[in-house]
Write a protein that holds these residues in place. Structure first.
Motif, mmCIF file in Angstrom:
data_model
loop_
_atom_site.group_PDB
_atom_site.id
_atom_site.type_symbol
_atom_site.label_atom_id
_atom_site.label_comp_id
_atom_site.label_asym_id
_atom_site.label_seq_id
_atom_site.Cartn_x
_atom_site.Cartn_y
_atom_site.Cartn_z
ATOM 1 N N PRO A 23 0.755 -1.175 -0.088
ATOM 2 C CA PRO A 23 0.071 -0.055 0.192
ATOM 3 C C PRO A 23 0.692 1.182 -0.127
ATOM 4 O O PRO A 23 0.414 2.341 -0.531
ATOM 5 N N TYR A 57 1.923 -2.461 -7.059
ATOM 6 C CA TYR A 57 0.981 -3.069 -5.937
ATOM 7 C C TYR A 57 1.089 -4.618 -6.007
ATOM 8 O O TYR A 57 1.537 -5.496 -5.040
ATOM 9 N N ARG A 61 3.178 -7.112 -3.323
ATOM 10 C CA ARG A 61 2.307 -8.089 -2.840
ATOM 11 C C ARG A 61 3.278 -9.473 -2.955
ATOM 12 O O ARG A 61 3.397 -10.313 -2.056
#
Length: 77
Positions: A23, A57, A61
């Protein structure tokens, strides 16, 4: 003899606090995109920045998950 185990500080940081990395990366890229657009760039920068932020992102991840699997399987406890 001393039982010396390496510390792997960066890996331990990613394992412990890795949920906040994607994030933060997403918000950083979006803020940078807005700053670039606000400074006078073309409007095409906005959708391109959103696409790059989404891709980063997902990559961050998956990187965090990969590091967690490697640490769980390979590093001594």
């Amino acid at each position: 003899m001393t039982d010396h185990q390496p510390q792997y500080k960066a890996l331990n940081f990613i394992v412990e606090k890795g949920d906040m990395l994607p994030p933060i990366t997403l918000l950083g890229v979006l803020l940078l995109t807005g700053l670039i657009w606000w400074s006078g760039a073309s409007i095409i920068v906005v959708p391109a920045g959103i696409a790059v932020a989404a891709l980063l992102y997902l990559l961050m991840r998956s990187y965090v998950e990969l590091v967690r699997v490697i640490v769980d399987m390979l590093l001594p406890k």
